[in-house]
Design a protein around this motif. Structure first.
Motif, PDB file in Angstrom:
ATOM      1  N   LEU A 156      17.990 -24.157   3.347  1.00 26.66           N
ATOM      2  CA  LEU A 156      18.872 -23.246   2.623  1.00 26.66           C
ATOM      3  C   LEU A 156      19.147 -23.734   1.204  1.00 26.66           C
ATOM      4  O   LEU A 156      19.675 -22.991   0.384  1.00 26.66           O
ATOM      5  N   CYS A 157      18.785 -24.988   0.928  1.00 29.14           N
ATOM      6  CA  CYS A 157      19.004 -25.534  -0.419  1.00 29.14           C
ATOM      7  C   CYS A 157      18.216 -24.746  -1.452  1.00 29.14           C
ATOM      8  O   CYS A 157      18.730 -24.400  -2.527  1.00 29.14           O
ATOM      9  N   GLY A 158      16.962 -24.456  -1.139  1.00 28.77           N
ATOM     10  CA  GLY A 158      16.145 -23.688  -2.063  1.00 28.77           C
ATOM     11  C   GLY A 158      16.678 -22.285  -2.285  1.00 28.77           C
ATOM     12  O   GLY A 158      16.481 -21.691  -3.343  1.00 28.77           O
ATOM     13  N   GLN A 159      17.394 -21.778  -1.279  1.00 29.56           N
ATOM     14  CA  GLN A 159      17.952 -20.423  -1.370  1.00 29.56           C
ATOM     15  C   GLN A 159      19.143 -20.352  -2.317  1.00 29.56           C
ATOM     16  O   GLN A 159      19.321 -19.371  -3.035  1.00 29.56           O
ATOM     17  N   VAL A 160      19.972 -21.396  -2.336  1.00 30.30           N
ATOM     18  CA  VAL A 160      21.205 -21.353  -3.133  1.00 30.30           C
ATOM     19  C   VAL A 160      21.100 -22.112  -4.457  1.00 30.30           C
ATOM     20  O   VAL A 160      21.993 -22.012  -5.294  1.00 30.30           O
ATOM     21  N   SER A 161      20.042 -22.863  -4.649  1.00 29.33           N
ATOM     22  CA  SER A 161      19.889 -23.649  -5.877  1.00 29.33           C
ATOM     23  C   SER A 161      19.712 -22.748  -7.090  1.00 29.33           C
ATOM     24  O   SER A 161      19.346 -21.576  -6.981  1.00 29.33           O
ATOM     25  N   ILE A 232      20.975 -40.258 -12.067  1.00 27.95           N
ATOM     26  CA  ILE A 232      20.500 -39.102 -11.315  1.00 27.95           C
ATOM     27  C   ILE A 232      21.483 -38.828 -10.194  1.00 27.95           C
ATOM     28  O   ILE A 232      21.877 -39.743  -9.450  1.00 27.95           O
ATOM     29  N   PHE A 233      21.904 -37.577 -10.079  1.00 32.94           N
ATOM     30  CA  PHE A 233      22.860 -37.195  -9.041  1.00 32.94           C
ATOM     31  C   PHE A 233      22.204 -36.252  -8.041  1.00 32.94           C
ATOM     32  O   PHE A 233      21.490 -35.318  -8.431  1.00 32.94           O
ATOM     33  N   LEU A 234      22.466 -36.487  -6.752  1.00 32.56           N
ATOM     34  CA  LEU A 234      21.941 -35.665  -5.654  1.00 32.56           C
ATOM     35  C   LEU A 234      23.113 -34.943  -5.018  1.00 32.56           C
ATOM     36  O   LEU A 234      23.994 -35.565  -4.433  1.00 32.56           O
ATOM     37  N   SER A 235      23.128 -33.612  -5.117  1.00 26.00           N
ATOM     38  CA  SER A 235      24.325 -32.848  -4.747  1.00 26.00           C
ATOM     39  C   SER A 235      24.406 -32.516  -3.261  1.00 26.00           C
ATOM     40  O   SER A 235      23.477 -32.745  -2.488  1.00 26.00           O
ATOM     41  N   ASN A 236      25.538 -31.935  -2.914  1.00 26.19           N
ATOM     42  CA  ASN A 236      25.733 -31.354  -1.591  1.00 26.19           C
ATOM     43  C   ASN A 236      24.895 -30.087  -1.454  1.00 26.19           C
ATOM     44  O   ASN A 236      24.313 -29.609  -2.424  1.00 26.19           O
ATOM     45  N   GLY A 237      24.851 -29.515  -0.259  1.00 20.44           N
ATOM     46  CA  GLY A 237      24.108 -28.279  -0.051  1.00 20.44           C
ATOM     47  C   GLY A 237      24.084 -27.897   1.417  1.00 20.44           C
ATOM     48  O   GLY A 237      24.488 -28.678   2.276  1.00 20.44           O
ATOM     49  N   PRO A 238      23.606 -26.681   1.725  1.00 23.71           N
ATOM     50  CA  PRO A 238      23.628 -26.173   3.091  1.00 23.71           C
ATOM     51  C   PRO A 238      22.328 -26.404   3.861  1.00 23.71           C
ATOM     52  O   PRO A 238      21.300 -26.777   3.291  1.00 23.71           O
ATOM     53  N   GLY A 239      22.398 -26.130   5.166  1.00 30.53           N
ATOM     54  CA  GLY A 239      21.199 -26.118   5.999  1.00 30.53           C
ATOM     55  C   GLY A 239      20.817 -27.469   6.569  1.00 30.53           C
ATOM     56  O   GLY A 239      21.589 -28.429   6.563  1.00 30.53           O
ATOM     57  N   ASP A 240      19.588 -27.522   7.063  1.00 30.99           N
ATOM     58  CA  ASP A 240      19.069 -28.701   7.755  1.00 30.99           C
ATOM     59  C   ASP A 240      18.375 -29.620   6.750  1.00 30.99           C
ATOM     60  O   ASP A 240      17.372 -29.232   6.139  1.00 30.99           O
ATOM     61  N   PRO A 241      18.861 -30.856   6.579  1.00 27.61           N
ATOM     62  CA  PRO A 241      18.230 -31.767   5.615  1.00 27.61           C
ATOM     63  C   PRO A 241      16.780 -32.099   5.967  1.00 27.61           C
ATOM     64  O   PRO A 241      15.981 -32.391   5.077  1.00 27.61           O
ATOM     65  N   ALA A 242      16.440 -32.022   7.252  1.00 24.41           N
ATOM     66  CA  ALA A 242      15.071 -32.329   7.659  1.00 24.41           C
ATOM     67  C   ALA A 242      14.081 -31.284   7.173  1.00 24.41           C
ATOM     68  O   ALA A 242      12.861 -31.519   7.181  1.00 24.41           O
ATOM     69  N   ALA A 243      14.592 -30.115   6.733  1.00 21.69           N
ATOM     70  CA  ALA A 243      13.721 -29.038   6.263  1.00 21.69           C
ATOM     71  C   ALA A 243      13.509 -29.066   4.755  1.00 21.69           C
ATOM     72  O   ALA A 243      12.838 -28.190   4.210  1.00 21.69           O
ATOM     73  N   VAL A 244      14.068 -30.071   4.077  1.00 24.64           N
ATOM     74  CA  VAL A 244      13.985 -30.127   2.612  1.00 24.64           C
ATOM     75  C   VAL A 244      13.060 -31.273   2.203  1.00 24.64           C
ATOM     76  O   VAL A 244      13.380 -32.094   1.341  1.00 24.64           O
ATOM     77  N   GLY A 245      11.899 -31.316   2.845  1.00 19.79           N
ATOM     78  CA  GLY A 245      10.965 -32.416   2.625  1.00 19.79           C
ATOM     79  C   GLY A 245      10.475 -32.541   1.204  1.00 19.79           C
ATOM     80  O   GLY A 245      10.216 -33.651   0.717  1.00 19.79           O
ATOM     81  N   TYR A 246      10.352 -31.421   0.484  1.00 23.87           N
ATOM     82  CA  TYR A 246       9.874 -31.465  -0.899  1.00 23.87           C
ATOM     83  C   TYR A 246      10.797 -32.303  -1.778  1.00 23.87           C
ATOM     84  O   TYR A 246      10.345 -33.041  -2.659  1.00 23.87           O
ATOM     85  N   ALA A 247      12.120 -32.212  -1.521  1.00 24.69           N
ATOM     86  CA  ALA A 247      13.070 -33.001  -2.312  1.00 24.69           C
ATOM     87  C   ALA A 247      13.024 -34.466  -1.904  1.00 24.69           C
ATOM     88  O   ALA A 247      13.144 -35.367  -2.756  1.00 24.69           O
TER      89      ALA A 247
END
Length: 372
Positions: A156-161, A232-247
């Motif tokens: 969901l990170c890619g959706q709200v970014s 470099i700052f890494l923000s909060n966000g929604p969804g499953d972290p295991a699904a954000v492999g690109y980041a």
């Protein structure tokens, strides 16, 4: 008052009254135990695709206003309250909660026994649910809840970014006496991954003289380093972290640099994966403004604001990683650092406003390592 139902995927149904917009909505039903800050919670992108239950019974008494928005719009799919305030009484209010939810198309329900609902979720775990105030039958609502895909495995990170890089230009934290946001100067540059970031994080960074460039979740490490960041700052966000492999892959590359890195919530989970750790879904998550956390490095206890449904596993911790903070509720990992590098993260929210300020020092720490 129109009737409404809340139907859970396990078949439990609660009856109440329509609140907010008329219609139906589906999402993961969770609860937050904070007594204040309902507008900040409702506009926190980390609640994307969730239906939030407020355990504090009286919600809406201070109304809503533009200054307290944590993002451009309401993030939740639905809102559950025990007793919405019938009046709005605050000098900063620009509207009432019910009308605001209606304007933004957010379906809610009021008048249900939220204590019973929370106990059910604690015993059985967070689960899919449907709020319906449009005449949908109980059986159809339960079926809709069962059929919804849920949060696990979803990015969901890619959706709200954000869509493109930009500079934070809304200043520092809010000055109640002056009724405006502060305008601090800046002498260092931070690039912030936007995985669904709350505005107050940017304000906390600005307060410490940091000029913030906000970049989309899919930004590459080479693009970030080309901006010559001091941090470099890494923000909060929604969804499953295991699904954000690109980041995770890009963060792993950034770890090879000497640039200081600070992560919060989703950022903490993504950094942990880049370091070789894994994540898992909690039974009902940590959401509230009074969660005790122990700083393992000092022995001090912090009262923290939290909002996460996933956590970092503490098995197979690499030798170069130190677990620095743990929850006193369930012992889960709440913070870590990389030995010998200016890299650290926490699971909770030191920027929360309103909320406890015990962890505000983490922003000072980040600014200090940036300035050497």
């Amino acid at each position: 008052m129109a009737k409404a139902i809340l139907a859970l995927a396990d078949g439990r149904v609660f009856h109440g009254e329509a609140f907010g917009a008329t219609g139906n909505t589906v999402g993961e039903v969770c609860f937050n135990t904070s007594m204040t800050g309902y507008q900040e919670i409702l506009t926190d992108p980390s609640y994307t695709d969730q239906i939030i239950t407020f355990t504090y019974p009286h919600i809406g008494n201070v109304g809503v206003n533009d200054a307290d928005m944590e993002s451009e719009s309401i993030s939740v799919r639905g809102c559950i309250v025990r007793a919405p305030s019938r009046i709005t009484s605050n000098y900063r209010a620009e509207g009432d909660l019910d009308s605001w939810l209606q304007k933004n198309g957010v379906v809610g329900i009021s008048g249900i026994d939220t204590r019973s609902l929370v106990r059910h979720l604690r015993d059985n775990g967070a689960q899919n649910g449907v709020i319906a105030s449009d005449g949908m039958s109980e059986s159809d609502a339960v079926a809709m809840a069962k059929a919804w895909e849920g949060l696990e495995g979803r990015d969901l990170c890619g959706q709200v970014s954000c869509d493109a890089a930009s500079q934070w230009q809304q200043g520092g934290t809010y000055d109640l006496d002056a009724a405006e946001f502060t305008s601090p100067g800046a002498d260092k540059h931070v690039v912030a991954f936007d995985f669904g970031c709350k505005r107050n994080i940017f304000r906390k960074l600005a307060d410490r003289g940091l000029n913030v460039t906000i970049v989309p979740a899919q930004t590459s490490a080479s693009e970030i380093l080309a901006m010559n960041p001091d941090g470099i700052f890494l923000s909060n966000g929604p969804g499953d972290p295991a699904a954000v492999g690109y980041a995770v892959e890009e963060i792993r590359k950034l770890l090879d640099s000497d640039v200081p890195i600070f992560g919060i919530c989703m950022g903490h989970q993504l950094l942990s994966q880049a370091l070789g750790l894994s994540t898992f879904k909690l039974k009902f998550g940590h959401r509230g403004g009074n969660h005790p956390v122990k700083d393992e490095t000092t022995g001090k206890i912090e009262i923290t604001s939290q909002n996460h449904g996933f956590a970092v596993r503490d098995d197979n911790v690499p030798a170069n990683v130190e677990i620095t903070h743990r929850s006193l509720f369930d012992g889960t990992v709440e913070g870590l650092r990389v030995k010998g590098k200016p890299v650290f993260s926490v699971q909770y929210h030191p920027e929360a406003s309103p909320g406890p300020q015990d962890a505000d020092y983490l922003f000072d720490r980040f600014a200090e390592v940036i300035r050497g």
